[in-house]
Enzyme design. Sequence first.
Site, PDB file in Angstrom:
ATOM      1  N   HIS A   1       9.506  -9.986   0.261  1.00 34.52           N
ATOM      2  CA  HIS A   1       9.103  -8.648  -0.170  1.00 34.52           C
ATOM      3  C   HIS A   1      10.300  -7.953  -0.828  1.00 34.52           C
ATOM      4  CE1 HIS A   1       5.493  -5.987   0.747  1.00 34.52           C
ATOM      5  NE2 HIS A   1       6.253  -5.170   0.071  1.00 34.52           N
TER       6      HIS A   1
ATOM      7  N   THR B   1      -1.105  -9.875   0.970  1.00 30.35           N
ATOM      8  CA  THR B   1       0.271  -9.686   1.456  1.00 30.35           C
ATOM      9  C   THR B   1       0.231  -9.476   2.961  1.00 30.35           C
ATOM     10  OG1 THR B   1       0.909  -8.732  -0.644  1.00 30.35           O
ATOM     11  CG2 THR B   1       2.353  -8.275   1.229  1.00 30.35           C
TER      12      THR B   1
ATOM     13  N   SER C   1      -1.390  -4.274  -7.310  1.00 36.10           N
ATOM     14  CA  SER C   1      -1.263  -3.869  -5.902  1.00 36.10           C
ATOM     15  C   SER C   1      -2.482  -3.097  -5.404  1.00 36.10           C
ATOM     16  CB  SER C   1      -0.020  -2.982  -5.757  1.00 36.10           C
ATOM     17  OG  SER C   1       0.022  -2.389  -4.485  1.00 36.10           O
TER      18      SER C   1
ATOM     19  N   TYR D   1      -3.968  -5.530   0.628  1.00 40.20           N
ATOM     20  CA  TYR D   1      -3.388  -5.142   1.918  1.00 40.20           C
ATOM     21  C   TYR D   1      -4.547  -4.937   2.882  1.00 40.20           C
ATOM     22  CZ  TYR D   1       1.527  -4.125   0.741  1.00 40.20           C
ATOM     23  OH  TYR D   1       2.853  -4.213   0.395  1.00 40.20           O
TER      24      TYR D   1
ATOM     25  N   LYS E   1       0.773 -13.975   0.692  1.00 41.03           N
ATOM     26  CA  LYS E   1       2.116 -13.600   0.219  1.00 41.03           C
ATOM     27  C   LYS E   1       2.964 -13.102   1.387  1.00 41.03           C
ATOM     28  CE  LYS E   1       4.415 -10.281  -2.921  1.00 41.03           C
ATOM     29  NZ  LYS E   1       4.858  -9.095  -2.204  1.00 41.03           N
TER      30      LYS E   1
HETATM   31  C1  LIG Z   1       8.858  -0.391  -5.477  1.00 37.92           C
HETATM   32  C2  LIG Z   1       8.219  -1.621  -4.904  1.00 37.92           C
HETATM   33  C3  LIG Z   1       6.910  -1.558  -4.450  1.00 37.92           C
HETATM   34  C4  LIG Z   1       6.288  -2.710  -3.964  1.00 37.92           C
HETATM   35  N1  LIG Z   1       4.975  -2.651  -3.602  1.00 37.92           N
HETATM   36  C5  LIG Z   1       4.353  -3.785  -3.198  1.00 37.92           C
HETATM   37  C6  LIG Z   1       2.961  -3.771  -2.930  1.00 37.92           C
HETATM   38  O1  LIG Z   1       2.277  -2.758  -3.079  1.00 37.92           O
HETATM   39  N2  LIG Z   1       2.399  -4.922  -2.508  1.00 37.92           N
HETATM   40  C7  LIG Z   1       3.120  -6.087  -2.342  1.00 37.92           C
HETATM   41  O2  LIG Z   1       2.564  -7.115  -1.962  1.00 37.92           O
HETATM   42  N3  LIG Z   1       4.436  -6.121  -2.599  1.00 37.92           N
HETATM   43  C8  LIG Z   1       5.064  -5.014  -3.043  1.00 37.92           C
HETATM   44  N4  LIG Z   1       6.385  -5.067  -3.368  1.00 37.92           N
HETATM   45  C9  LIG Z   1       7.109  -6.348  -3.273  1.00 37.92           C
HETATM   46  C10 LIG Z   1       6.975  -7.154  -4.591  1.00 37.92           C
HETATM   47  O3  LIG Z   1       5.671  -7.634  -4.777  1.00 37.92           O
HETATM   48  C11 LIG Z   1       7.903  -8.370  -4.609  1.00 37.92           C
HETATM   49  O4  LIG Z   1       7.683  -9.136  -3.452  1.00 37.92           O
HETATM   50  C12 LIG Z   1       9.378  -8.007  -4.702  1.00 37.92           C
HETATM   51  O5  LIG Z   1       9.592  -6.856  -5.493  1.00 37.92           O
HETATM   52  C13 LIG Z   1      10.127  -9.162  -5.320  1.00 37.92           C
HETATM   53  O6  LIG Z   1      11.491  -8.936  -5.324  1.00 37.92           O
HETATM   54  P1  LIG Z   1      12.306  -8.432  -6.607  1.00 37.92           P
HETATM   55  O7  LIG Z   1      11.986  -6.990  -6.764  1.00 37.92           O
HETATM   56  O8  LIG Z   1      13.708  -8.682  -6.185  1.00 37.92           O
HETATM   57  O9  LIG Z   1      11.881  -9.275  -7.797  1.00 37.92           O
HETATM   58  C14 LIG Z   1       7.018  -3.930  -3.888  1.00 37.92           C
HETATM   59  C15 LIG Z   1       8.337  -3.988  -4.350  1.00 37.92           C
HETATM   60  C16 LIG Z   1       8.929  -2.849  -4.875  1.00 37.92           C
HETATM   61  C17 LIG Z   1      10.336  -2.969  -5.412  1.00 37.92           C
END
Ligand SMILES: Cc1cc2nc3c(=O)[nH]c(=O)nc-3n(C[C@H](O)[C@H](O)[C@H](O)COP(=O)(O)O)c2cc1C
Length: 351
Positions: free
Chosen positions: A250, A161, A112, A135, A226
Amino acid sequence: MASPRLNVCPDGIRTAQDYRPYAERNLEPAVWQYLQEGEPNVHERQAFEAMRLVPRPLSDVRGGHTRIRLLGETLMHPILLAPVAYQRLFHPDGECASAMAAAAQDGLMVVSSLASQPLEEIIAAAGRPLWFQLYWQGSRERTLRLLRRAQAAGYSAVMWTVDAPVKQAVMRLSAHVAAVNLEPPLPLPELLQYQSVVFDGWMTQAPTWEDVAWLRDQTDLPLLLKGILHPEDASRAIDLGCEGIVVSSHGGRVLPGGVTAIDALPAIVQRLDGRVPVLFDSGIRDGRDVFGVLALGADAVMIGRPYLWGLATAGALGVAHVIRLMRDELEMVMALSGRKQLEDIRVRSLA
Ligand SMILES: Cc1cc2nc3c(=O)[nH]c(=O)nc-3n(C[C@H](O)[C@H](O)[C@H](O)COP(=O)(O)O)c2cc1C
C-alpha cells in the site's frame, strides 16, 4: 496557498520524479502530506537501488515490444495506474483525467472505491473498460451493492484491497471532495467497558477469508486480491478462486515497519508458480524499477504517487506523460539488456 495548475507539461521534465516538486508547489500542504504519507519508504527504495542489471550488447531486439495480455485485456505496456482515493484533491479533473490518460497510453487504470467522481463518469471518460478497486463496506449487502454498481457501469475486473480492512474514515481535507460512490459509513458497535476499540469495534466490520469465498461466488468478473505479502495468503486466495494477486505494501501507508513488497515478491512468485498473474506495486519510480520487478517474476506493475505528481502538475497530460516516460525507460533498459519482450525479462527465463 496552492498555485494554479498548468495546461502543459513544464519544460525540463525528464523523469516521473521531476514532477514531484511541481506537485508539491501546486498542492495545499495538508493534501501534499496526505499524498506523500509513507514516502519515502527507505527500505523499499534501497532494495530497488541495489538491483544490478547486466548489459547484453549486440542483441537483436528489432521489433521488440512491451505488450501484455492480462486477464483478457491486451495492453501496450505493463504499467497500470494504482487505485488512489479522492483524486479531485490533486486536480479538478480528478479520476476522469487519470482514466483518460491511461486509455490514451493504451494502458489500464484501477479506480478506487474512494473515487471522488461517479464510477460511471470515470469509465465514460476512459472510453474503455477499467478495473474497479473494492473496499469492504462493513457488511456483505453493502459491499455487494457497490460491486454490482461497478459491474453495471462496465468495469471488467475487481481488485479487492484487503490490507486496509477498515477504510471508512472520510477525508476532511476539502469540503468539496468526497467518496461520492459510497453509502454513509456504518456506525461502529457501542463498546462496553474494557472492550477493545480494535477487536470489538473496527474489526467487527472487517472481512475474513470466509468473505473472500463468498464474494468469489457473487460475480463472474476476474477477482484479484491486493495487499498480499505472505505466500500462504497468496496460495489461499488462489485456492478460493481468485484470478490474480497484487503484492503491495500500500505504498508503505498501512503497517509501519512491515515487510516491503519487493522483499516479499520472490517467495510469492515461487509459491504461485505461474498459476495466476502476479501484479506488484509500492515504490516504483522509473522504468528500471519496472524491469527489476518483472525480473523478480511479477507480470505487471502499478504506480501510485508518481502519476499523482503528474496529475497535480498538468492534469491528464501530466499523467499520460508519466506513463510514457516510464514506458520509454523500460524499453531502453530492455533494449540494453537484450530483452525483446516482457516474457524475456524474468530472471528464471535466463536459466
Ligand atoms: C494518496 C493515496 C491514496 C491511496 N488510496 C488507495 C485506495 O483508495 N485504494 C487502494 O487500494 N490503494 C490506495 N492507495 C495505495 C495505492 O494503490 C498503491 O498501493 C501505492 O500508492 C503504491 O505505491 P507508490 O505510491 O509508491 O507507487 C493509495 C495511495 C496513495 C498514495
